[in-house]
Design a protein around this motif. Sequence first.
Motif, mmCIF file in Angstrom:
data_model
loop_
_atom_site.group_PDB
_atom_site.id
_atom_site.type_symbol
_atom_site.label_atom_id
_atom_site.label_comp_id
_atom_site.label_asym_id
_atom_site.label_seq_id
_atom_site.Cartn_x
_atom_site.Cartn_y
_atom_site.Cartn_z
ATOM 1 N N PHE A 68 -0.838 6.461 -13.476
ATOM 2 C CA PHE A 68 0.125 7.027 -12.528
ATOM 3 C C PHE A 68 -0.475 7.226 -11.136
ATOM 4 C CE2 PHE A 68 2.067 10.883 -10.628
ATOM 5 C CZ PHE A 68 3.374 10.438 -10.512
ATOM 6 N N LEU A 69 -1.552 7.969 -11.040
ATOM 7 C CA LEU A 69 -2.147 8.247 -9.733
ATOM 8 C C LEU A 69 -2.761 6.996 -9.119
ATOM 9 C CD1 LEU A 69 -3.792 11.763 -10.304
ATOM 10 C CD2 LEU A 69 -1.614 11.216 -9.202
ATOM 11 N N GLN A 70 -3.365 6.159 -9.940
ATOM 12 C CA GLN A 70 -3.934 4.912 -9.418
ATOM 13 C C GLN A 70 -2.840 4.041 -8.782
ATOM 14 O OE1 GLN A 70 -7.303 3.493 -10.246
ATOM 15 N NE2 GLN A 70 -6.950 1.306 -10.119
ATOM 16 N N CYS A 71 -1.683 3.954 -9.425
ATOM 17 C CA CYS A 71 -0.594 3.130 -8.890
ATOM 18 C C CYS A 71 -0.103 3.666 -7.548
ATOM 19 C CB CYS A 71 0.560 3.066 -9.890
ATOM 20 S SG CYS A 71 0.214 2.054 -11.344
ATOM 21 N N HIS A 72 0.053 4.978 -7.448
ATOM 22 C CA HIS A 72 0.453 5.565 -6.172
ATOM 23 C C HIS A 72 -0.599 5.270 -5.096
ATOM 24 C CE1 HIS A 72 4.229 7.670 -6.411
ATOM 25 N NE2 HIS A 72 3.894 8.272 -7.536
ATOM 26 N N GLY A 73 -1.867 5.494 -5.442
ATOM 27 C CA GLY A 73 -2.941 5.306 -4.471
ATOM 28 C C GLY A 73 -3.036 3.860 -3.998
ATOM 29 N N GLU A 74 -2.978 2.914 -4.935
ATOM 30 C CA GLU A 74 -3.070 1.502 -4.564
ATOM 31 C C GLU A 74 -1.879 1.071 -3.716
ATOM 32 O OE1 GLU A 74 -5.663 -0.400 -8.258
ATOM 33 O OE2 GLU A 74 -3.473 -0.503 -8.301
ATOM 34 N N ALA A 75 -0.685 1.558 -4.055
ATOM 35 C CA ALA A 75 0.503 1.188 -3.282
ATOM 36 C C ALA A 75 0.425 1.748 -1.859
ATOM 37 C CB ALA A 75 1.763 1.701 -3.985
ATOM 38 N N LEU A 76 -0.107 2.958 -1.716
ATOM 39 C CA LEU A 76 -0.276 3.532 -0.382
ATOM 40 C C LEU A 76 -1.290 2.735 0.434
ATOM 41 C CD1 LEU A 76 -0.285 7.389 -1.033
ATOM 42 C CD2 LEU A 76 1.319 6.145 0.433
ATOM 43 N N LEU A 77 -2.409 2.393 -0.174
ATOM 44 C CA LEU A 77 -3.444 1.636 0.537
ATOM 45 C C LEU A 77 -2.925 0.267 0.974
ATOM 46 C CD1 LEU A 77 -6.497 2.526 -1.734
ATOM 47 C CD2 LEU A 77 -6.183 3.222 0.649
ATOM 48 N N GLU A 78 -2.187 -0.397 0.093
ATOM 49 C CA GLU A 78 -1.635 -1.713 0.425
ATOM 50 C C GLU A 78 -0.596 -1.604 1.541
ATOM 51 O OE1 GLU A 78 -0.849 -5.665 0.650
ATOM 52 O OE2 GLU A 78 -2.515 -4.660 -0.372
ATOM 53 N N ALA A 79 0.260 -0.575 1.460
ATOM 54 C CA ALA A 79 1.276 -0.387 2.497
ATOM 55 C C ALA A 79 0.636 -0.074 3.842
ATOM 56 C CB ALA A 79 2.231 0.732 2.086
ATOM 57 N N GLY A 94 9.902 8.313 11.461
ATOM 58 C CA GLY A 94 9.646 6.882 11.293
ATOM 59 C C GLY A 94 8.906 6.502 10.035
ATOM 60 N N LEU A 95 8.830 7.414 9.047
ATOM 61 C CA LEU A 95 8.124 7.068 7.819
ATOM 62 C C LEU A 95 8.929 6.061 7.001
ATOM 63 C CD1 LEU A 95 6.502 9.709 8.585
ATOM 64 C CD2 LEU A 95 6.057 9.871 6.133
ATOM 65 N N LYS A 96 8.200 5.155 6.369
ATOM 66 C CA LYS A 96 8.816 4.085 5.585
ATOM 67 C C LYS A 96 8.665 4.389 4.100
ATOM 68 C CE LYS A 96 8.615 -0.940 4.839
ATOM 69 N NZ LYS A 96 10.057 -1.126 5.020
ATOM 70 N N LEU A 97 9.739 4.204 3.361
ATOM 71 C CA LEU A 97 9.728 4.368 1.914
ATOM 72 C C LEU A 97 9.173 3.107 1.259
ATOM 73 C CD1 LEU A 97 10.612 5.380 -0.922
ATOM 74 C CD2 LEU A 97 12.916 4.569 -0.366
ATOM 75 N N ILE A 98 8.149 3.280 0.416
ATOM 76 C CA ILE A 98 7.557 2.179 -0.348
ATOM 77 C C ILE A 98 7.828 2.436 -1.826
ATOM 78 C CG2 ILE A 98 5.453 0.919 -0.897
ATOM 79 C CD1 ILE A 98 6.268 0.717 2.054
ATOM 80 N N LYS A 99 8.651 1.585 -2.435
ATOM 81 C CA LYS A 99 8.921 1.753 -3.864
ATOM 82 C C LYS A 99 7.667 1.417 -4.673
ATOM 83 C CE LYS A 99 13.237 3.088 -3.915
ATOM 84 N NZ LYS A 99 14.308 2.311 -4.555
ATOM 85 N N CYS A 100 7.406 2.243 -5.676
ATOM 86 C CA CYS A 100 6.215 2.062 -6.510
ATOM 87 C C CYS A 100 6.627 2.175 -7.981
ATOM 88 C CB CYS A 100 5.181 3.134 -6.141
ATOM 89 S SG CYS A 100 3.598 2.985 -6.974
ATOM 90 N N PRO A 101 7.316 1.166 -8.506
ATOM 91 C CA PRO A 101 7.872 1.255 -9.860
ATOM 92 C C PRO A 101 6.839 1.363 -10.969
ATOM 93 C CG PRO A 101 8.067 -0.981 -8.994
ATOM 94 C CD PRO A 101 7.610 -0.129 -7.857
ATOM 95 N N LYS A 102 5.581 1.003 -10.687
ATOM 96 C CA LYS A 102 4.550 1.117 -11.720
ATOM 97 C C LYS A 102 4.077 2.552 -11.933
ATOM 98 C CE LYS A 102 2.715 -3.584 -11.149
ATOM 99 N NZ LYS A 102 1.495 -4.386 -10.830
ATOM 100 N N ALA A 103 4.350 3.430 -10.958
ATOM 101 C CA ALA A 103 3.991 4.847 -11.105
ATOM 102 C C ALA A 103 5.156 5.548 -11.800
ATOM 103 C CB ALA A 103 3.720 5.471 -9.741
#
Length: 312
Positions: A102-113, A192-201
């Motif tokens: 769960f936390l890894q998926c959020h973290g990786e998605a944030l870093l990629e975004a 101006g924040l952008k929503l990034i969907k993270c379905p793996k989390a």
Amino acid sequence: MFLSVVIPTYNRLPILQKCLIALENQQLNHPQITDYEVIVVDDGSTDETIPWLMEHSSEVPHVRLLQQEHGGPAIARNLGIQQSQGDIIVFIDSDLVVLKNFLQCHGEALLEAQRTLGSDRCFTYGAVINTSNFENPTAEPYKITDFSAAFFATGNVAIPKHWLETAGLFDPQFQLYGWEDLELGVRLKALGLKLIKCPKAVGYHWHPPFTLDQIPHLIEKEIQRGRMGVLFYQKHPTWDVRLMIQMTWLHRLLWGGLSFGGSLNEKTLAPLLQWLIDRGKPQVASEVARIFLNWYNVQGVYAAYRESLSTG
């Protein structure tokens, strides 16, 4: 990246235990995701939450316990943010059970975004699957009813802490049920924040199977949601907010028509609801109950709005 998971809780010890144990089992193997903490903000619980957390602290070493008098989740989340050590805040509710990644998926998605956007002006929004399976909540499959179109909801979201501070945190006026997270979302969107969907989390949102005994509490929640919806609209008097809080002629027509002006209610529908429950279909019964619960909400919105006009 250090993550602080902020969890407000109020009298939910049995499912909170599952929530915290799942968070203890997180697997982090990304070099830029260093560690995490879990901040449980007890909102004046009267059950055994505090004694259990104190007695079992060795079983949940990532947990930091904060306490406050009962003031609602907005105030509780603000306290958690203010006391957090992380640069990323992860919000979940205390009745959510997550997977090991769960936390890894959020973290990786944030870093990629952040790499893609060239800034950290974004947040991740994970998937929430509703379940009544207490013994094994993560066995529940995704259903079409689990879809959410919300921009920012605290059931499963990760965001850089400084953007929460820039937006002004949650509004502590939201002390009853509903809307404090979506209202903050309006302010975050304006930044101006952008929503990034993270379905793996994935988080599994547990709630007990629907019974008739729950109806009075559910009605009260809808009335409270109506009152908080008016507060939401007073802060952001837009058509989008009116749609969200169901304060439009369309919603009056829809739910007033479906409930036949309230004649289909908790009393008249009780036999049908119990029949469905007895046949092992509590989820269907819950969806049928939404007819009169939404009508209570619409009535609550307009009653609170009239009251605000008379006192304003």
